[in-house]
Write a protein that holds these residues in place. Sequence first.
Motif, short mmCIF file in Angstrom:
data_model
loop_
_atom_site.label_atom_id
_atom_site.label_comp_id
_atom_site.label_asym_id
_atom_site.label_seq_id
_atom_site.Cartn_x
_atom_site.Cartn_y
_atom_site.Cartn_z
N TYR A 355 41.41 35.55 33.15
CA TYR A 355 41.22 35.24 31.72
C TYR A 355 42.26 35.99 30.87
CZ TYR A 355 38.26 35.03 27.43
OH TYR A 355 37.73 34.84 26.19
N TYR A 362 39.23 40.97 33.79
CA TYR A 362 38.60 41.60 32.62
C TYR A 362 37.24 40.97 32.32
CZ TYR A 362 38.73 43.49 27.78
OH TYR A 362 38.49 44.15 26.59
N ARG A 363 37.03 39.77 32.81
CA ARG A 363 35.79 39.04 32.52
C ARG A 363 34.85 39.02 33.72
NH1 ARG A 363 36.15 32.98 30.14
NH2 ARG A 363 36.79 32.64 32.28
N SER A 364 35.09 39.91 34.65
CA SER A 364 34.26 39.95 35.84
C SER A 364 32.81 40.28 35.51
CB SER A 364 34.81 41.02 36.80
OG SER A 364 33.91 41.24 37.86
N ASP A 365 31.91 39.78 36.33
CA ASP A 365 30.50 40.14 36.18
C ASP A 365 30.25 41.58 36.60
OD1 ASP A 365 29.87 37.64 35.27
OD2 ASP A 365 29.36 36.85 37.25
N SER A 366 31.17 42.12 37.34
CA SER A 366 31.06 43.53 37.75
C SER A 366 31.75 44.39 36.70
CB SER A 366 31.73 43.73 39.11
OG SER A 366 32.02 45.11 39.31
N LEU A 367 31.02 45.30 36.10
CA LEU A 367 31.59 46.13 35.05
C LEU A 367 32.75 46.97 35.58
CD1 LEU A 367 31.50 47.11 32.13
CD2 LEU A 367 29.83 48.83 32.82
N ALA A 370 35.70 44.74 35.79
CA ALA A 370 36.16 44.35 34.46
C ALA A 370 36.95 45.46 33.78
CB ALA A 370 34.97 43.95 33.59
N LEU A 371 36.59 46.70 34.06
CA LEU A 371 37.25 47.83 33.42
C LEU A 371 38.34 48.45 34.30
CD1 LEU A 371 34.21 49.70 31.78
CD2 LEU A 371 35.55 47.77 30.91
N THR B 46 30.71 41.19 30.51
CA THR B 46 29.50 41.72 31.12
C THR B 46 28.94 42.88 30.30
OG1 THR B 46 28.60 42.44 33.23
CG2 THR B 46 30.68 43.42 32.56
N HIS B 49 30.69 46.29 28.70
CA HIS B 49 32.14 46.05 28.59
C HIS B 49 32.70 46.61 27.29
CE1 HIS B 49 35.92 43.84 28.71
NE2 HIS B 49 35.63 43.43 29.94
#
Lengths: 382, 374
Positions: A355, A362-367, A370-371, B46, B49
Amino acid sequence: MNRPAMTLLIKSMVIASLLLVSVQGNCLFSLAAVSGPCSNCHTMHNSQGGQPMAYSFSHGSFSIDSEPKPSLLVTDCIGCHTATDGSTWRDESTGAPIVYNTQEPSYGATSDGVTRQGLAAGNFYWVESAAGDHANGHNILSSDVNLSQAPGSSSGCRNNSCHVNLDRPYAGGGPLAGRAACQGCHMVTGHGSSLSMTGFHHKDDSATIINSAEQGWYRFLAGHYSADGHGVSGIKDPDWEYDPTSTRHNEYLGYQGDKTRDTLLSESNSMTGFCVGCHGDFHKQDVTSSGSSPWLRHPSDAVLPASGEYLGYTEYNPLIPVARPSLGSVSSQVTPGQDMVMCLSCHRAHASPYYKMLRWDYRSDSLSTALSGCTVCHTSKN
Amino acid sequence: MYKGVTLLITLTGLLILGMAYAGTYTMSAHGNEDYGVKRFSTSQYTVGHCGHCHEQHASIGGVEPAPTGGPHGYLLFNPNFVDQSTNFCYDCHVQSGGYQVDGIINYSYSYAYGGNDTPGSYDFDIKQAFSHAYGSGSSHFLPDIVDQVLGKSLRDASNTPWSLPGSINPCSACHNPHMAQRNMPGIGGELLTAVSRPSDPDNLWGDGSGQRMSAEYNYQAPYWYNSTIYFEPARNLVQDGSNQPNFVVLCTDCHNTNNTIYSTNPGLPRGPRELIQIDWGESGDKHGRRNGDAKKLLAPYSGQHTLSCLDCHEPHGSRTNIYLLRTSINGRDVSVGSESNAHWENICYGPCHQTHHTPGGQECSDCHRHGQRF
């Protein structure tokens, strides 16, 4: 000069030229960005044995094209820099880096240990293929279904301009006429000056540091408003970050100076300075606070603070590259207080699997996933 | 054997290094992947975030997600701080009408850590806690923190200087938003804490055993509301303060004898004026470490103890009382709507002391208040 002497001189020149061609890979531009026989890229008459030599790429496949191409080329940018598999990263015959695989790339850096991201700028597979998403990259071949124009406000031309939509040819006149898509950023034919007319592909880019029009600028990224006097400086990884490590990667130039304006390339030659040509507002500092903290948007070409959590980023991570205040050699070190975060610290220039053409999901369901890119610099936020 | 010892040392070293470099955000309340931040207009991200609070470009897909209004400092989706009633933190720390999915309830200290669930005695959320005007409770006055703390040089109770950046949110003086934890009572193991000392904003305060009330004081926890068995703050049998941060150290980073605070809080009785300086040391207040020759005490108090600031005061705001005084102290209801002696007697006699030691004489506050040493 008598006739025998003239004959000898001509013969000598012919022999020398033939030797040079033979030794240097059949190309007189042996130190140019491209090498090999001229016929790799050019066809004199678009005819060989009565058959067209030119070809085009469209809808995922190549086809013979009876229409000759400009500059006697056999194809266009996409034609040369595309492969119809997922593993080719360098064209076997021309040596051209592949920026568009019609199958999912199986090479390049990965942020999750699984998903490969292609070469340094990513791969247009993720935006142009059937499996792609317009939000994953620069839409160079078709209109972006999400955006009507480049976000962040163009710094200059707005109407009917490459700055606004890369997929639409410039309708104005002059050397920019018809420029679009790849040539919206890569000034392969330059602008106006005698230096540029032969094309940046033929410039000598053999030096470690590429920082001039004579060298075709870094990745042919040049400004056109001020002709060839300004472009992007950098150090190109020999295999375009096919398999990057902390010691093998591109080096980008940053600019520590004033960023309260968005016309920056002419004074900085930085990578970020080039990006702001189309995304100006994403870069400017907060003028209401004298250009200091707090930032209003995520800073670009901002020096990593030599304090706090930023001190934790010391080994160069090619997944989150930094810009340097000056270019010397490829370094495995990151120096907070000196090196800078930039646009390409977070984004791939062409497209990525993720994304907003980010370098990680960055839009992963896993925080934590995503970070994972953020925490390379923001080391306490993991 | 030697190799085994070497391996053990190496593994221990790696473990220590890992702990040293472990991040804190995902351990915080905001960064928790189950109950962390979640803005309704950035639902593509999520839970926990950073994009829920920080907009990297104030634009996603060419449009700024709600709330609109352009970019703001620290990349926040709304202005960081405007005034007592308009604060970025309130945008989510509000029971309803905020941007956090499902809203956030933060009850008053008297409710959450004291057990007072009497309707009308507590606030539901942070915005409400900071909304009390004179005559209807009281609130910590954030503009004074902005004007007199942020960007200024202050000294802690031991006279060590400290300062905070001038542009941060005043709530951040005590709460590091990337570290503060959800400190629900009853959680076992390591104490979770939401606070950081203003003088040490990059570290939590109270999570280590040496940073709790029990570590420094002879502390007696008050009773849980309407109980003579259980104690604050976790409604259990722990009563030595080992399960709560040392709030005295936290509060006296600002409220001490080295700093002069001129309160412009419109809810301050007889204000605006300088606040009484707090000395919780051995030469200071009797409710602090000074030998108080304690008499006529109500259980569970007996003998010399040092109180925590939060035994009597709300940190954010009091629903009904002046001076941020709690609506229940030591398990009993307390009503202090003004500075009248009747109200002071309500707080002195009700929860902690048995009777007036000189009946018919002076008012309580003539002798017994912060700074009087009696």
